[in-house]
Design a protein around this motif. Structure first.
Motif, short mmCIF file in Angstrom:
data_model
loop_
_atom_site.label_atom_id
_atom_site.label_comp_id
_atom_site.label_asym_id
_atom_site.label_seq_id
_atom_site.Cartn_x
_atom_site.Cartn_y
_atom_site.Cartn_z
N HIS A 90 0.83 -1.21 0.00
CA HIS A 90 0.00 0.00 0.00
C HIS A 90 0.86 1.26 0.00
O HIS A 90 0.56 2.24 -0.67
N PHE A 91 1.94 1.19 0.78
CA PHE A 91 2.83 2.34 0.86
C PHE A 91 3.56 2.56 -0.46
O PHE A 91 3.72 3.67 -0.93
N MET A 92 3.99 1.45 -1.08
CA MET A 92 4.69 1.56 -2.36
C MET A 92 3.73 2.08 -3.43
O MET A 92 4.10 2.88 -4.29
N ALA A 93 2.48 1.60 -3.39
CA ALA A 93 1.48 2.06 -4.36
C ALA A 93 1.26 3.56 -4.24
O ALA A 93 1.19 4.27 -5.25
N ALA A 94 1.17 4.05 -2.99
CA ALA A 94 0.95 5.48 -2.79
C ALA A 94 2.13 6.29 -3.33
O ALA A 94 1.95 7.30 -4.01
N PHE A 95 3.34 5.81 -3.06
CA PHE A 95 4.54 6.52 -3.53
C PHE A 95 4.61 6.50 -5.06
O PHE A 95 4.88 7.51 -5.70
N GLY A 96 4.34 5.33 -5.64
CA GLY A 96 4.35 5.20 -7.09
C GLY A 96 3.28 6.06 -7.75
O GLY A 96 3.48 6.60 -8.85
N THR A 97 2.16 6.20 -7.06
CA THR A 97 1.07 7.03 -7.56
C THR A 97 1.52 8.48 -7.74
O THR A 97 1.09 9.17 -8.66
N GLY A 98 2.41 8.91 -6.86
CA GLY A 98 2.97 10.26 -6.99
C GLY A 98 3.69 10.42 -8.32
O GLY A 98 3.67 11.49 -8.93
N SER A 118 -17.59 1.35 -1.23
CA SER A 118 -18.90 0.81 -1.59
C SER A 118 -18.93 0.18 -2.98
O SER A 118 -19.78 -0.65 -3.27
N THR A 119 -18.04 0.62 -3.85
CA THR A 119 -18.04 0.08 -5.22
C THR A 119 -16.69 -0.59 -5.49
O THR A 119 -16.45 -1.66 -4.98
N SER A 120 -15.84 0.06 -6.28
CA SER A 120 -14.47 -0.41 -6.46
C SER A 120 -13.64 0.82 -6.82
O SER A 120 -14.20 1.84 -7.25
N PRO A 121 -12.32 0.75 -6.64
CA PRO A 121 -11.49 1.92 -6.97
C PRO A 121 -11.68 2.40 -8.42
O PRO A 121 -11.73 3.60 -8.66
N LEU A 122 -11.82 1.46 -9.34
CA LEU A 122 -11.95 1.86 -10.74
C LEU A 122 -13.32 2.51 -11.02
O LEU A 122 -13.41 3.47 -11.79
N ALA A 126 -0.64 14.55 -25.79
CA ALA A 126 -1.09 15.53 -24.79
C ALA A 126 -2.34 15.04 -24.07
O ALA A 126 -2.67 15.51 -22.98
N TYR A 127 -3.05 14.07 -24.70
CA TYR A 127 -4.28 13.55 -24.10
C TYR A 127 -4.04 12.33 -23.22
O TYR A 127 -4.98 11.76 -22.67
N VAL A 128 -2.78 11.92 -23.10
CA VAL A 128 -2.47 10.73 -22.31
C VAL A 128 -2.70 10.99 -20.81
O VAL A 128 -2.92 10.07 -20.03
N GLY A 129 -2.67 12.28 -20.43
CA GLY A 129 -2.88 12.63 -19.03
C GLY A 129 -4.20 12.12 -18.46
O GLY A 129 -4.27 11.75 -17.29
N GLY A 130 -5.23 12.05 -19.29
CA GLY A 130 -6.55 11.58 -18.84
C GLY A 130 -6.52 10.14 -18.35
O GLY A 130 -6.85 9.86 -17.19
N PRO A 131 -6.11 9.21 -19.23
CA PRO A 131 -6.01 7.80 -18.80
C PRO A 131 -5.07 7.61 -17.61
O PRO A 131 -5.36 6.80 -16.72
N ILE A 132 -3.96 8.35 -17.56
CA ILE A 132 -3.07 8.25 -16.40
C ILE A 132 -3.82 8.68 -15.14
O ILE A 132 -3.70 8.06 -14.08
N GLY A 133 -4.62 9.74 -15.28
CA GLY A 133 -5.41 10.22 -14.15
C GLY A 133 -6.38 9.18 -13.62
O GLY A 133 -6.65 9.12 -12.42
N VAL A 134 -6.91 8.36 -14.51
CA VAL A 134 -7.84 7.29 -14.09
C VAL A 134 -7.13 6.33 -13.15
O VAL A 134 -7.66 5.97 -12.09
N VAL A 135 -5.93 5.92 -13.54
CA VAL A 135 -5.15 5.00 -12.70
C VAL A 135 -4.77 5.71 -11.40
O VAL A 135 -4.82 5.14 -10.31
N PHE A 136 -4.39 7.00 -11.50
CA PHE A 136 -4.01 7.78 -10.32
C PHE A 136 -5.14 7.84 -9.29
O PHE A 136 -4.94 7.56 -8.11
N VAL A 137 -6.33 8.18 -9.74
CA VAL A 137 -7.47 8.30 -8.82
C VAL A 137 -7.85 6.93 -8.25
O VAL A 137 -8.13 6.80 -7.05
N ALA A 138 -7.83 5.91 -9.10
CA ALA A 138 -8.17 4.56 -8.63
C ALA A 138 -7.17 4.10 -7.56
O ALA A 138 -7.58 3.59 -6.50
N ALA A 139 -5.90 4.32 -7.81
CA ALA A 139 -4.87 3.89 -6.85
C ALA A 139 -5.02 4.65 -5.54
O ALA A 139 -4.95 4.06 -4.45
N GLY A 140 -5.25 5.96 -5.62
CA GLY A 140 -5.44 6.77 -4.42
C GLY A 140 -6.64 6.32 -3.61
O GLY A 140 -6.60 6.25 -2.38
#
Lengths: 160, 142
Positions: A12-20, B28-32, B68-82
């Protein structure tokens, strides 16, 4: 996973760091889009392509999520509004960047705002996420990472 | 000057709020799925704003290269991971690790792009951040 509150693990910690790291790439590409249009177009375009990408990802993973969705608590309506907050962030950031604060000041104060919110969120378990009392170690890590970030932000863009 | 300061702090606050809400939705749902709603709702809001204020598609926008539009899909993974991580390690740990990861990778990107930097400050900054990450790690094993 048998318990409702899994213990934190290294992954989880690595995922958060990688997310950055993902965030750095995202900001870079969105900035590129902004150079051809403007801040609003950049955010709009990124949210649009992101929506399409999310649908594609969900379609690809469709078969994998069949289990135990019924047991989960339903989400309150406000949980769907994270995107509003994200969209507002874009506008406020572009306002601040174009003020005397410039990019460095905007980033530094943004980090401060983020950290203050997260402290309150953990302390009170805001918006239905688990309450976590920040430990001394949490605060030490916070101080180290904020100090390091401040150094990088405030000295970026100058030749040594 | 106080106004821009408040605006910049509020922007940071909203980053935290957004992650908290998306994290709750993911429970309640899933990260994605949470990431999908984040993008769809944001897209709808920005579309309305763009139509009201005007200039949604400014001149020159059509010249943007595909990457320049690649930022969107990357953002999807970013938000899901967070959203996945925040329910497991808490808001503070998520915030500081994402910030640390962003800073260190930003320094690497600057090196790749040969952007001007102050070497001692950047180096010391990276060392402090990595030290902070190690501190969170020792806690994880407890």
């Amino acid at each position: 996973m048998t318990t409702s509150t899994p213990r934190p693990r290294l992954i989880h910690f690595m995922a958060a760091f990688g997310t950055g790291g993902l965030l750095t790439l995202m900001v870079h590409f969105n900035g590129e889009l902004g150079r051809y249009g403007n801040a609003l177009f950049s955010s709009w375009g990124a949210h649009g392509t992101g929506t399409v990408a999310a649908i594609l990802f969900l379609a690809l993973l469709y078969r994998r999520r069949e289990r135990n969705t019924a047991e989960r608590l339903p989400a309150p309506f406000w949980a769907y509004l994270g995107g509003l907050s994200g969209a507002a962030t874009v506008m406020l950031t572009s306002l601040a960047v174009n003020s005397p604060l410039a990019l460095a000041g905007t980033l530094a104060l943004g980090l401060a705002g983020q950290v203050v919110f997260s402290l309150g969120a953990d302390l009170w378990g805001l918006f239905g996420l688990p309450r976590r009392r920040p430990t001394l170690r949490d605060l030490a890590a916070l101080a180290l990472i904020l100090a390091g970030s401040a150094l990088i932000i405030l000295f970026r863009g100058f030749e040594s | 000057m106080t106004m821009p300061i408040l605006v910049a702090c509020l922007a940071g606050l909203l980053v935290g709020l957004s992650r908290q809400l998306n994290g709750r939705l993911a429970v309640s749902t899933s990260p994605l799925i949470s990431s999908f709603w984040n993008h769809a709702v944001g897209f709808a809001a920005l579309t309305v704003l763009g139509l009201v204020v005007g200039g949604l598609i400014p001149p020159g926008a059509e010249n943007a290269p595909w990457h320049a539009y690649v930022g969107g899909p990357i953002g999807v993974v970013f938000v899901a991971a967070g959203s996945w991580v925040i329910a497991r390690i808490g808001a503070v740990n998520t915030a500081i690790l994402v910030i640390g990861g962003q800073m260190v990778s930003g320094v690497l990107l600057d090196l790749v792009l040969a952007a001007p930097t102050t070497l001692w400050a950047t180096g010391l900054g990276v060392i402090l951040i990595l030290a902070g990450v190690v501190v969170t790690q020792t806690q994880a094993k407890r």
